[in-house]
Design a protein around this motif. Structure first.
Motif, PDB file in Angstrom:
ATOM      1  N   ASP A 188     -60.851 -74.927  18.591  1.00 20.39           N
ATOM      2  CA  ASP A 188     -60.372 -74.615  19.932  1.00 20.39           C
ATOM      3  C   ASP A 188     -61.507 -74.540  20.942  1.00 20.39           C
ATOM      4  N   ILE A 189     -61.134 -74.576  22.211  1.00 18.23           N
ATOM      5  CA  ILE A 189     -62.089 -74.355  23.290  1.00 18.23           C
ATOM      6  C   ILE A 189     -62.657 -72.948  23.142  1.00 18.23           C
ATOM      7  N   ALA A 190     -63.934 -72.789  23.410  1.00 20.51           N
ATOM      8  CA  ALA A 190     -64.595 -71.484  23.265  1.00 20.51           C
ATOM      9  C   ALA A 190     -64.347 -70.642  24.511  1.00 20.51           C
ATOM     10  N   PHE A 191     -63.860 -69.443  24.311  1.00 16.29           N
ATOM     11  CA  PHE A 191     -63.521 -68.552  25.429  1.00 16.29           C
ATOM     12  C   PHE A 191     -64.798 -68.026  26.064  1.00 16.29           C
ATOM     13  N   ASP A 192     -64.932 -68.203  27.376  1.00 14.18           N
ATOM     14  CA  ASP A 192     -66.153 -67.834  28.074  1.00 14.18           C
ATOM     15  C   ASP A 192     -65.789 -67.495  29.517  1.00 14.18           C
ATOM     16  N   VAL A 193     -66.578 -66.622  30.153  1.00 15.68           N
ATOM     17  CA  VAL A 193     -66.247 -66.192  31.510  1.00 15.68           C
ATOM     18  C   VAL A 193     -66.234 -67.359  32.498  1.00 15.68           C
ATOM     19  N   HIS A 194     -67.133 -68.325  32.319  1.00 14.73           N
ATOM     20  CA  HIS A 194     -67.153 -69.494  33.205  1.00 14.73           C
ATOM     21  C   HIS A 194     -65.893 -70.336  33.019  1.00 14.73           C
ATOM     22  N   ILE A 195     -65.514 -70.542  31.771  1.00 17.41           N
ATOM     23  CA  ILE A 195     -64.329 -71.347  31.465  1.00 17.41           C
ATOM     24  C   ILE A 195     -63.067 -70.649  31.966  1.00 17.41           C
ATOM     25  N   LYS A 196     -63.006 -69.356  31.732  1.00 19.67           N
ATOM     26  CA  LYS A 196     -61.853 -68.576  32.194  1.00 19.67           C
ATOM     27  C   LYS A 196     -61.690 -68.684  33.711  1.00 19.67           C
ATOM     28  N   ARG A 197     -62.797 -68.616  34.428  1.00 19.29           N
ATOM     29  CA  ARG A 197     -62.755 -68.709  35.888  1.00 19.29           C
ATOM     30  C   ARG A 197     -62.190 -70.065  36.338  1.00 19.29           C
ATOM     31  N   VAL A 198     -62.635 -71.137  35.703  1.00 14.54           N
ATOM     32  CA  VAL A 198     -62.155 -72.472  36.063  1.00 14.54           C
ATOM     33  C   VAL A 198     -60.658 -72.607  35.767  1.00 14.54           C
ATOM     34  N   PHE A 199     -60.224 -72.102  34.617  1.00 16.77           N
ATOM     35  CA  PHE A 199     -58.813 -72.215  34.250  1.00 16.77           C
ATOM     36  C   PHE A 199     -57.922 -71.459  35.231  1.00 16.77           C
ATOM     37  N   LEU A 200     -58.353 -70.284  35.655  1.00 13.71           N
ATOM     38  CA  LEU A 200     -57.552 -69.489  36.579  1.00 13.71           C
ATOM     39  C   LEU A 200     -57.525 -70.112  37.981  1.00 13.71           C
ATOM     40  N   ARG A 201     -58.678 -70.508  38.469  1.00 10.31           N
ATOM     41  CA  ARG A 201     -58.745 -71.052  39.821  1.00 10.31           C
ATOM     42  C   ARG A 201     -58.059 -72.408  39.942  1.00 10.31           C
ATOM     43  N   SER A 202     -58.136 -73.205  38.893  1.00  8.94           N
ATOM     44  CA  SER A 202     -57.537 -74.539  38.944  1.00  8.94           C
ATOM     45  C   SER A 202     -56.024 -74.492  38.781  1.00  8.94           C
ATOM     46  N   GLY A 203     -55.520 -73.355  38.298  1.00 10.47           N
ATOM     47  CA  GLY A 203     -54.081 -73.242  38.061  1.00 10.47           C
ATOM     48  C   GLY A 203     -53.667 -73.663  36.667  1.00 10.47           C
ATOM     49  N   LEU A 204     -54.636 -73.948  35.790  1.00  9.05           N
ATOM     50  CA  LEU A 204     -54.288 -74.307  34.410  1.00  9.05           C
ATOM     51  C   LEU A 204     -53.626 -73.138  33.692  1.00  9.05           C
ATOM     52  N   VAL A 205     -54.051 -71.913  33.995  1.00  9.35           N
ATOM     53  CA  VAL A 205     -53.387 -70.713  33.480  1.00  9.35           C
ATOM     54  C   VAL A 205     -53.093 -69.793  34.664  1.00  9.35           C
ATOM     55  N   ASN A 206     -52.117 -68.924  34.482  1.00  9.73           N
ATOM     56  CA  ASN A 206     -51.729 -68.021  35.557  1.00  9.73           C
ATOM     57  C   ASN A 206     -52.195 -66.586  35.340  1.00  9.73           C
ATOM     58  N   LYS A 207     -52.763 -66.313  34.165  1.00  6.50           N
ATOM     59  CA  LYS A 207     -53.239 -64.961  33.900  1.00  6.50           C
ATOM     60  C   LYS A 207     -54.421 -65.007  32.950  1.00  6.50           C
ATOM     61  N   ASP A 208     -55.188 -63.925  32.955  1.00  7.10           N
ATOM     62  CA  ASP A 208     -56.372 -63.793  32.106  1.00  7.10           C
ATOM     63  C   ASP A 208     -55.926 -63.458  30.696  1.00  7.10           C
ATOM     64  N   ASP A 209     -55.673 -64.488  29.895  1.00  4.06           N
ATOM     65  CA  ASP A 209     -55.148 -64.296  28.544  1.00  4.06           C
ATOM     66  C   ASP A 209     -55.768 -65.325  27.602  1.00  4.06           C
ATOM     67  N   LEU A 210     -56.420 -64.838  26.566  1.00  6.44           N
ATOM     68  CA  LEU A 210     -57.121 -65.716  25.629  1.00  6.44           C
ATOM     69  C   LEU A 210     -56.177 -66.729  24.994  1.00  6.44           C
ATOM     70  N   ASN A 211     -55.042 -66.272  24.521  1.00  2.00           N
ATOM     71  CA  ASN A 211     -54.118 -67.171  23.827  1.00  2.00           C
ATOM     72  C   ASN A 211     -53.585 -68.259  24.742  1.00  2.00           C
ATOM     73  N   GLU A 212     -53.295 -67.907  25.990  1.00  3.50           N
ATOM     74  CA  GLU A 212     -52.798 -68.909  26.933  1.00  3.50           C
ATOM     75  C   GLU A 212     -53.862 -69.956  27.220  1.00  3.50           C
ATOM     76  N   LEU A 213     -55.101 -69.513  27.393  1.00  4.73           N
ATOM     77  CA  LEU A 213     -56.190 -70.453  27.650  1.00  4.73           C
ATOM     78  C   LEU A 213     -56.377 -71.407  26.469  1.00  4.73           C
ATOM     79  N   ILE A 214     -56.355 -70.862  25.255  1.00  8.68           N
ATOM     80  CA  ILE A 214     -56.514 -71.689  24.059  1.00  8.68           C
ATOM     81  C   ILE A 214     -55.369 -72.689  23.939  1.00  8.68           C
ATOM     82  N   ASN A 215     -54.149 -72.245  24.202  1.00  7.07           N
ATOM     83  CA  ASN A 215     -52.991 -73.136  24.100  1.00  7.07           C
ATOM     84  C   ASN A 215     -53.069 -74.277  25.114  1.00  7.07           C
ATOM     85  N   ILE A 216     -53.528 -73.983  26.330  1.00  6.60           N
ATOM     86  CA  ILE A 216     -53.671 -75.048  27.330  1.00  6.60           C
ATOM     87  C   ILE A 216     -54.745 -76.043  26.895  1.00  6.60           C
TER      88      ILE A 216
END
Length: 265
Positions: A188-216
């Motif tokens: 899976d993609i490695a969970f990281d503060v930089h990656i989390k920021r991109v996912f949230l701002r881009s709209g790929l995820v709607n909340k700060d959630d590890l499982n949602e980020l990994i699933n996307i």
């Protein structure tokens, strides 16, 4: 009611189009970036440190453990710098030191890490696990025919290695060291503060959630989600910064929904 449904459908279509554009652009950016960020082909390490990582599996493991709150080049140069400081890289000798004695080698100026006490304890613990379970060589973690799942589980046994580092380690072994596994889809993609920021701002995820980020990540590149770690991390570090993001030059600007206020840390 009709207008409301049309508005909802337009919103859904916009998000679908955004997702597809990001998928296309992030995979394109990975192809550009893969050699630049490679341990074996990239230029972020001095040749001496790079050669040491390539020739010593234990150095690879220790560098992976050191990937914490420091620049990549600092973490991956640490094993070589430790060897130069001590005049050897014998983990059997390392294991005989007390935590206090071993910490001194990391803290002596210039310190080998931002958190020398913590990292020295993690690496000392790793030495003991390597000796007890892997005949003194990290190569035995991934040498035998193994699945990505097995490698990630073994890496997770070590103190200081979490989901992020285990996923990163498996990805690097496959990408840079040509390790063959049949189940790359489990990296899976490695969970990281930089990656989390991109996912949230881009709209790929709607909340700060590890499982949602990994699933996307799995949906974006189902055959091998882990390769997305480097391009998303690099975007977060260089364009999608915590403050003053440079949206106009970002590699995924075509599809990004620019939800800048959703994540500002």
């Amino acid at each position: 009611m009709v207008k409301k449904n049309l508005s909802l459908n337009n919103h859904i279509d916009k998000e679908k189009n955004s997702f597809e554009l990001i998928r296309e652009d992030i995979l394109s950016y990975y192809n550009i970036l893969s050699n630049e960020h490679s341990i074996t082909k990239g230029t972020f390490l001095e040749e001496s440190a790079k050669k040491f990582i390539l020739e010593n599996p234990n150095a690879f493991l220790f560098a992976l453990i050191a990937e914490q709150s420091v620049k990549t080049e600092v973490a991956w140069s640490l094993p070589y710098n430790l060897k130069e400081r001590l005049g050897h890289f014998d983990i059997y000798k390392f294991a005989n030191y007390s935590e206090e004695e071993f910490e001194v080698f990391f803290k002596t100026k210039p310190a080998l890490h931002r958190y020398p006490g913590t990292i020295s304890k993690y690496i000392l613990s790793a030495c003991k696990i390597l000796i007890e379970k892997y005949s003194g060589s990290a190569n035995n973690i991934w040498k035998y025919p193994s699945t990505a799942n097995e490698i990630i589980a073994r890496l997770n046994e070590f103190k200081g290695i979490s989901q992020k580092k285990a996923a990163l380690g498996a990805m690097l072994l496959i990408r840079d060291f040509m390790l063959e596994v049949e189940d790359k889809n489990h990296v899976d993609i490695a969970f990281d503060v930089h990656i989390k920021r991109v996912f949230l701002r881009s709209g790929l995820v709607n909340k700060d959630d590890l499982n949602e980020l990994i699933n996307i990540g799995r949906i974006l590149n189902p055959e091998y989600p882990g390769i997305l770690t480097s391009p998303f991390w690099n975007i977060g570090r260089n364009w999608c910064r915590p403050t003053n993001p440079n949206c106009s030059e970002c590699p995924i600007r075509r599809g990004c929904l620019k939800k800048i206020n959703s994540f500002t840390k």
